[in-house]
Design a protein around this motif. Structure first.
Motif, PDB file in Angstrom:
ATOM      1  N   ILE A  16       0.821  -1.217   0.000  1.00  0.00           N
ATOM      2  CA  ILE A  16       0.000   0.000   0.000  1.00  0.00           C
ATOM      3  C   ILE A  16       0.853   1.263   0.000  1.00  0.00           C
ATOM      4  CG2 ILE A  16      -1.709   1.306   1.352  1.00  0.00           C
ATOM      5  CD1 ILE A  16      -2.787  -1.436   2.323  1.00  0.00           C
ATOM      6  N   GLU A  17       1.985   1.207   0.669  1.00  0.00           N
ATOM      7  CA  GLU A  17       2.844   2.398   0.739  1.00  0.00           C
ATOM      8  C   GLU A  17       3.396   2.794  -0.636  1.00  0.00           C
ATOM      9  OE1 GLU A  17       3.958   4.605   3.430  1.00  0.00           O
ATOM     10  OE2 GLU A  17       1.983   3.805   3.923  1.00  0.00           O
ATOM     11  N   GLN A  18       3.441   1.849  -1.559  1.00  0.00           N
ATOM     12  CA  GLN A  18       3.967   2.129  -2.894  1.00  0.00           C
ATOM     13  C   GLN A  18       2.866   2.474  -3.891  1.00  0.00           C
ATOM     14  OE1 GLN A  18       7.071   2.005  -1.200  1.00  0.00           O
ATOM     15  NE2 GLN A  18       7.664   1.823  -3.333  1.00  0.00           N
ATOM     16  N   ASP A  19       1.639   2.061  -3.594  1.00  0.00           N
ATOM     17  CA  ASP A  19       0.569   2.148  -4.587  1.00  0.00           C
ATOM     18  C   ASP A  19       0.258   3.592  -4.971  1.00  0.00           C
ATOM     19  OD1 ASP A  19      -1.481   0.517  -6.059  1.00  0.00           O
ATOM     20  OD2 ASP A  19      -2.782   1.972  -5.086  1.00  0.00           O
ATOM     21  N   GLY A  20       0.260   3.837  -6.270  1.00  0.00           N
ATOM     22  CA  GLY A  20      -0.078   5.165  -6.772  1.00  0.00           C
ATOM     23  C   GLY A  20       0.999   6.201  -6.575  1.00  0.00           C
ATOM     24  N   GLY A  45       8.276   2.925  -7.547  1.00  0.00           N
ATOM     25  CA  GLY A  45       8.839   1.595  -7.755  1.00  0.00           C
ATOM     26  C   GLY A  45       8.193   0.571  -6.834  1.00  0.00           C
ATOM     27  N   PRO A  46       8.098  -0.672  -7.269  1.00  0.00           N
ATOM     28  CA  PRO A  46       7.510  -1.721  -6.423  1.00  0.00           C
ATOM     29  C   PRO A  46       8.433  -2.080  -5.264  1.00  0.00           C
ATOM     30  CG  PRO A  46       8.347  -2.662  -8.464  1.00  0.00           C
ATOM     31  CD  PRO A  46       8.510  -1.177  -8.589  1.00  0.00           C
ATOM     32  N   ASN A  47       7.864  -2.699  -4.244  1.00  0.00           N
ATOM     33  CA  ASN A  47       8.646  -3.136  -3.090  1.00  0.00           C
ATOM     34  C   ASN A  47       9.306  -4.473  -3.445  1.00  0.00           C
ATOM     35  OD1 ASN A  47       9.601  -4.134  -0.594  1.00  0.00           O
ATOM     36  ND2 ASN A  47       8.092  -2.920   0.507  1.00  0.00           N
ATOM     37  N   LEU A  48      10.476  -4.383  -4.048  1.00  0.00           N
ATOM     38  CA  LEU A  48      11.150  -5.582  -4.563  1.00  0.00           C
ATOM     39  C   LEU A  48      11.548  -6.544  -3.448  1.00  0.00           C
ATOM     40  CD1 LEU A  48      13.405  -3.889  -7.267  1.00  0.00           C
ATOM     41  CD2 LEU A  48      11.231  -5.083  -7.639  1.00  0.00           C
ATOM     42  N   LYS A  49      11.903  -6.003  -2.315  1.00  0.00           N
ATOM     43  CA  LYS A  49      12.328  -6.856  -1.196  1.00  0.00           C
ATOM     44  C   LYS A  49      11.180  -7.737  -0.718  1.00  0.00           C
ATOM     45  CE  LYS A  49      14.592  -6.685   3.342  1.00  0.00           C
ATOM     46  NZ  LYS A  49      15.180  -5.808   4.398  1.00  0.00           N
TER      47      LYS A  49
END
Length: 239
Positions: free
Chosen positions: A168-172, A176-180
Motif C-alpha cells: 500500500i505504501e507504494q501504490d499510486g 517503484g515496487p517493493n522488490l524486497k
C-alpha cells in the motif's frame, strides 16, 4: 511475465488513488471504455479492474459497468473489489470475467475462499494488500494482525494458485515496487505472484522479470505517461 494495465472504478469513473486513500481519487481518462481500448491497441492480453466503491462498501457496486467494459474490450480480465460471497463470484464469472480477486474475504472468511477455490479453481485469485508487511482489508481501511507471507502460505495450503500482492505504501506513488517484499513472497510460496503498486518505468518491469514475478499491474504509470504500455509488453515477450 504478463502486464495487466489497470482500471479502478469509483462512481462509474476511471480514477487512480494514492496509497489507497479514497480522498485522493483523481479521474485519469474520459471513460473506462476508452482506457480498455487503448490497452488493447497497445497489445495487452489482460486487464485488471477494481470496483473501489465495492471494496469500501463490501458489495458489488459497479459490477454491471465493469462486466460491460470487459466484454467490449475483448481482453482477458480479472476483477476485484466487494466480492464477498459466491453469488458475487458467480455474477462475474458468468458475465465474461476470467478471474475474480478475493481480498478482504481471505482475511475474514477463509471457508468462503476454500469453497470458491473448490468450485472455480484457477479462476479464484487472492489479493493480499499490506502496509509495513501487515495485511489490510475492507478497501485498505481495516488493519489485521496477519503478516502478508503468513496469509500467502495459508492461501497456498487451500489450493490458491495466483496472488496479487500490493504494498500500500507504494501504490499510486510511482516510486517503484517493493522488490524486497516481493522477492520474499515469491521465494516463500509456489503461487504465481502478480506485483501491484509503485510500477513507474520500464526498469521496474525488468526488475520484476528478474524476480520471476508472474505478472505486473500498471495503473498510474500508464495514465501519467511514465511507462509506455506497448514497450513494457514487448519487454516481457523478449525476456
Amino acid at each position: 511475465m504478463i502486464i495487466l494495465p489497470a482500471i479502478d472504478i469509483k462512481g462509474g469513473e476511471c480514477v487512480r488513488l494514492v496509497k489507497g486513500d479514497y480522498s485522493t481519487a483523481q479521474k485519469v481518462i474520459e471513460s473506462p471504455y476508452l482506457a480498455a481500448q487503448r490497452f488493447a491497441d497497445a497489445g495487452a492480453n489482460w486487464m485488471h479492474m477494481v470496483d473501489l466503491d465495492g471494496a469500501k462498501d463490501a458489495k458489488l457496486v459497479n459490477a454491471d459497468l465493469i462486466a460491460d467494459v470487459a466484454k467490449s474490450s475483448g481482453l482477458s480480465v480479472e476483477v476485484g473489489g466487494g466480492i464477498r460471497d459466491m453469488k458475487a463470484v458467480e455474477y462475474y464469472l458468468s458475465h465474461g470475467i476470467n478471474r475474480v480477486i478475493l481480498g478482504s474475504a481471505a482475511v475474514k472468511d477463509q471457508q468462503f475462499v476454500i469453497d470458491a477455490v473448490n468450485t472455480f479453481g484457477d479462476q479464484i485469485v487472492i489479493g493480499i494488500d499490506a502496509k509495513d508487511g501487515m495485511v489490510r482489508a475492507e478497501g485498505w481501511l481495516d488493519n489485521s494482525e496477519i503478516n502478508y507471507i503468513e496469509l500467502a502460505k495459508r492461501m497456498e495450503d487451500v489450493g490458491v494458485k495466483t496472488i496479487v500482492f500490493t504494498d500500500i505504501e507504494q501504490d499510486g506513488t510511482l516510486a517503484g515496487p517493493n522488490l524486497k517484499q516481493l522477492d520474499s513472497l515469491i521465494k516463500s510460496v509456489s503461487c504465481n505472484i502478480i506485483a501491484s503498486g509503485g510500477v513507474a518505468v520500464l526498469k521496474d518491469i525488468k526488475n520484476l522479470i528478474e524476480l520471476n514475478a508472474y505478472g505486473a499491474i500498471c495503473g498510474k504509470s500508464i495514465y501519467s505517461g511514465s511507462l509506455d504500455l506497448r514497450q513494457a509488453i514487448e519487454t516481457t515477450r523478449n525476456s
